[in-house]
Design a protein around this motif. Structure first.
Motif, PDB file in Angstrom:
ATOM      1  N   SER A 115     -28.953 -17.955   1.475  1.00  0.00           N
ATOM      2  CA  SER A 115     -28.650 -19.437   1.711  1.00  0.00           C
ATOM      3  C   SER A 115     -27.602 -20.155   1.292  1.00  0.00           C
ATOM      4  O   SER A 115     -27.290 -19.748   0.109  1.00  0.00           O
ATOM      5  CB  SER A 115     -30.094 -20.241   1.412  1.00  0.00           C
ATOM      6  OG  SER A 115     -30.188 -21.620   1.431  1.00  0.00           O
ATOM      7  N   ASP A 117     -27.726 -23.248  -0.083  1.00  0.00           N
ATOM      8  CA  ASP A 117     -28.228 -23.860  -0.922  1.00  0.00           C
ATOM      9  C   ASP A 117     -28.379 -23.239  -2.161  1.00  0.00           C
ATOM     10  O   ASP A 117     -29.083 -22.264  -2.575  1.00  0.00           O
ATOM     11  CB  ASP A 117     -29.870 -24.203  -0.564  1.00  0.00           C
ATOM     12  CG  ASP A 117     -30.446 -25.466  -1.404  1.00  0.00           C
ATOM     13  OD1 ASP A 117     -29.923 -26.589  -0.955  1.00  0.00           O
ATOM     14  OD2 ASP A 117     -31.157 -25.161  -2.094  1.00  0.00           O
ATOM     15  N   TYR A 128     -36.718 -22.834   2.985  1.00  0.00           N
ATOM     16  CA  TYR A 128     -35.664 -22.968   3.676  1.00  0.00           C
ATOM     17  C   TYR A 128     -35.329 -21.850   4.614  1.00  0.00           C
ATOM     18  O   TYR A 128     -34.778 -21.986   5.793  1.00  0.00           O
ATOM     19  CB  TYR A 128     -34.322 -23.038   2.718  1.00  0.00           C
ATOM     20  CG  TYR A 128     -34.536 -24.184   2.004  1.00  0.00           C
ATOM     21  CD1 TYR A 128     -35.303 -25.282   2.302  1.00  0.00           C
ATOM     22  CD2 TYR A 128     -33.908 -24.430   0.529  1.00  0.00           C
ATOM     23  CE1 TYR A 128     -35.505 -26.756   1.245  1.00  0.00           C
ATOM     24  CE2 TYR A 128     -34.076 -25.621  -0.088  1.00  0.00           C
ATOM     25  CZ  TYR A 128     -34.888 -26.648  -0.012  1.00  0.00           C
ATOM     26  OH  TYR A 128     -34.988 -27.433  -0.764  1.00  0.00           O
ATOM     27  N   SER A 131     -37.526 -22.241   7.533  1.00  0.00           N
ATOM     28  CA  SER A 131     -37.473 -23.590   8.595  1.00  0.00           C
ATOM     29  C   SER A 131     -35.939 -23.074   9.029  1.00  0.00           C
ATOM     30  O   SER A 131     -35.579 -23.939  10.197  1.00  0.00           O
ATOM     31  CB  SER A 131     -37.472 -24.526   7.775  1.00  0.00           C
ATOM     32  OG  SER A 131     -36.524 -24.914   6.709  1.00  0.00           O
ATOM     33  N   GLY A 132     -35.110 -22.621   8.479  1.00  0.00           N
ATOM     34  CA  GLY A 132     -33.627 -22.674   8.783  1.00  0.00           C
ATOM     35  C   GLY A 132     -32.964 -23.694   8.678  1.00  0.00           C
ATOM     36  O   GLY A 132     -31.913 -24.123   9.399  1.00  0.00           O
ATOM     37  N   THR A 133     -33.314 -24.697   7.847  1.00  0.00           N
ATOM     38  CA  THR A 133     -32.702 -25.932   7.391  1.00  0.00           C
ATOM     39  C   THR A 133     -32.527 -25.747   5.907  1.00  0.00           C
ATOM     40  O   THR A 133     -33.485 -26.554   5.174  1.00  0.00           O
ATOM     41  CB  THR A 133     -33.688 -27.039   7.919  1.00  0.00           C
ATOM     42  OG1 THR A 133     -35.046 -26.952   7.462  1.00  0.00           O
ATOM     43  CG2 THR A 133     -33.473 -27.175   9.411  1.00  0.00           C
ATOM     44  N   PRO A 134     -31.738 -25.139   5.363  1.00  0.00           N
ATOM     45  CA  PRO A 134     -31.527 -25.254   3.967  1.00  0.00           C
ATOM     46  C   PRO A 134     -31.218 -26.477   3.405  1.00  0.00           C
ATOM     47  O   PRO A 134     -30.308 -27.268   3.484  1.00  0.00           O
ATOM     48  CB  PRO A 134     -30.155 -24.165   3.414  1.00  0.00           C
ATOM     49  CG  PRO A 134     -29.886 -23.648   4.988  1.00  0.00           C
ATOM     50  CD  PRO A 134     -30.573 -24.409   6.000  1.00  0.00           C
ATOM     51  N   ILE A 136     -33.250 -28.882   3.184  1.00  0.00           N
ATOM     52  CA  ILE A 136     -34.019 -29.903   3.918  1.00  0.00           C
ATOM     53  C   ILE A 136     -35.638 -29.758   3.598  1.00  0.00           C
ATOM     54  O   ILE A 136     -36.197 -28.808   4.491  1.00  0.00           O
ATOM     55  CB  ILE A 136     -33.691 -30.246   5.293  1.00  0.00           C
ATOM     56  CG1 ILE A 136     -31.979 -30.442   5.312  1.00  0.00           C
ATOM     57  CG2 ILE A 136     -34.391 -31.347   5.840  1.00  0.00           C
ATOM     58  CD1 ILE A 136     -31.741 -30.767   6.670  1.00  0.00           C
ATOM     59  N   LYS A 137     -36.290 -30.359   2.929  1.00  0.00           N
ATOM     60  CA  LYS A 137     -37.728 -30.045   2.772  1.00  0.00           C
ATOM     61  C   LYS A 137     -38.708 -30.506   3.656  1.00  0.00           C
ATOM     62  O   LYS A 137     -39.709 -30.340   3.911  1.00  0.00           O
ATOM     63  CB  LYS A 137     -38.208 -30.405   1.318  1.00  0.00           C
ATOM     64  CG  LYS A 137     -37.554 -29.666   0.189  1.00  0.00           C
ATOM     65  CD  LYS A 137     -38.113 -30.149  -0.938  1.00  0.00           C
ATOM     66  CE  LYS A 137     -37.654 -29.113  -2.027  1.00  0.00           C
ATOM     67  NZ  LYS A 137     -38.678 -29.348  -3.561  1.00  0.00           N
ATOM     68  N   THR A 139     -38.495 -30.444   7.088  1.00  0.00           N
ATOM     69  CA  THR A 139     -38.538 -29.700   8.310  1.00  0.00           C
ATOM     70  C   THR A 139     -39.984 -29.266   8.676  1.00  0.00           C
ATOM     71  O   THR A 139     -40.738 -28.728   7.822  1.00  0.00           O
ATOM     72  CB  THR A 139     -37.479 -28.600   8.306  1.00  0.00           C
ATOM     73  OG1 THR A 139     -36.257 -29.043   8.064  1.00  0.00           O
ATOM     74  CG2 THR A 139     -37.466 -28.015   9.922  1.00  0.00           C
ATOM     75  N   TRP A 143     -37.437 -22.041  12.409  1.00  0.00           N
ATOM     76  CA  TRP A 143     -36.467 -21.789  13.342  1.00  0.00           C
ATOM     77  C   TRP A 143     -37.187 -21.065  14.579  1.00  0.00           C
ATOM     78  O   TRP A 143     -36.539 -21.440  15.778  1.00  0.00           O
ATOM     79  CB  TRP A 143     -35.297 -20.950  12.616  1.00  0.00           C
ATOM     80  CG  TRP A 143     -35.699 -19.511  12.172  1.00  0.00           C
ATOM     81  CD1 TRP A 143     -36.243 -19.322  10.705  1.00  0.00           C
ATOM     82  CD2 TRP A 143     -35.365 -18.422  12.934  1.00  0.00           C
ATOM     83  NE1 TRP A 143     -36.409 -17.717  11.040  1.00  0.00           N
ATOM     84  CE2 TRP A 143     -35.846 -17.276  12.236  1.00  0.00           C
ATOM     85  CE3 TRP A 143     -34.994 -18.082  14.349  1.00  0.00           C
ATOM     86  CZ2 TRP A 143     -35.819 -15.899  12.790  1.00  0.00           C
ATOM     87  CZ3 TRP A 143     -35.157 -16.820  14.770  1.00  0.00           C
ATOM     88  CH2 TRP A 143     -35.642 -15.696  14.021  1.00  0.00           C
ATOM     89  N   ARG A 146     -38.653 -23.557  17.013  1.00  0.00           N
ATOM     90  CA  ARG A 146     -37.531 -24.084  17.836  1.00  0.00           C
ATOM     91  C   ARG A 146     -36.770 -23.515  18.678  1.00  0.00           C
ATOM     92  O   ARG A 146     -36.387 -24.037  19.696  1.00  0.00           O
ATOM     93  CB  ARG A 146     -36.572 -25.011  16.550  1.00  0.00           C
ATOM     94  CG  ARG A 146     -37.078 -26.005  15.566  1.00  0.00           C
ATOM     95  CD  ARG A 146     -36.192 -26.832  15.044  1.00  0.00           C
ATOM     96  NE  ARG A 146     -35.217 -25.786  14.065  1.00  0.00           N
ATOM     97  CZ  ARG A 146     -35.697 -25.576  12.954  1.00  0.00           C
ATOM     98  NH1 ARG A 146     -36.812 -25.838  12.389  1.00  0.00           N
ATOM     99  NH2 ARG A 146     -34.632 -24.881  12.214  1.00  0.00           N
TER     100      ARG A 146
END
Length: 161
Positions: A115, A117, A128, A131-134, A136-137, A139, A143, A146
């Motif tokens: 990541s 992050d 992360y 969720s695939g969104t490093p 951003i808690k 989400t 992934w 989505r």
């Protein structure tokens, strides 16, 4: 139990899981290879960690053997040695079931990935990754959910998480 012994035992359990997972994936793909030609993406995320350098081994790098005198996987051609992938990297011999997929160019390894992050929390890093969104808690989904939401409903899709 001493910490080092605990880590050794945990590593053995993780390796055992990886070995059985590798042969399971290889057999599953082999069984369906002749029935259809749909492309597949298989992502294996190993929680808790795995020693990536002892799975895909840089056996031509002297630093690998110097830094790991007791745990390095032997070079290709030696007893218990790695299976050559490209002349520089080799696959752990316990994962030999994956070699046909490699030779068919149906398998790739993404080495030293992670990541962007810089959070040092193992738990946040897992969240992360899923969720695939490093970074951003908030989400709410992963992934894969989505991705499946973007595929037309007429296309049969299989997914396991």
């Amino acid at each position: 139990m001493k910490r080092r012994k605990l880590l050794q035992q945990a590593s053995l359990l993780t390796a055992g899981g990886l070995i059985s997972m590798g042969s399971w994936v290889a057999r599953g793909l082999a069984n369906t290879a002749n029935t259809n030609h749909r492309k597949r993406l298989i992502v294996i995320f190993l929680r808790g960690g795995i020693d990536g350098l002892n799975v895909v081994v840089p056996y031509q790098d002297a630093d690998y053997y110097q830094a790991r005198p007791r745990i390095a996987i032997p070079r290709t051609g030696e007893k218990g040695g790695v299976l050559d992938l490209d002349g520089y990297f080799g696959l752990h011999p316990a994962l030999a079931d994956l070699m046909p997929l490699w030779k068919q160019k149906s398998l790739a390894f993404v080495h030293a990935s992670g990541s962007p992050d810089s959070n040092r929390s193992h738990f946040d890093a897992q969240d992360y990754m899923e969720s695939g969104t490093p970074g951003i808690k908030s989400t709410d989904d992963g992934w894969m959910n989505r991705l499946l939401g973007t595929i037309p409903k007429e296309i049969p899709t299989q997914a396991v998480n």
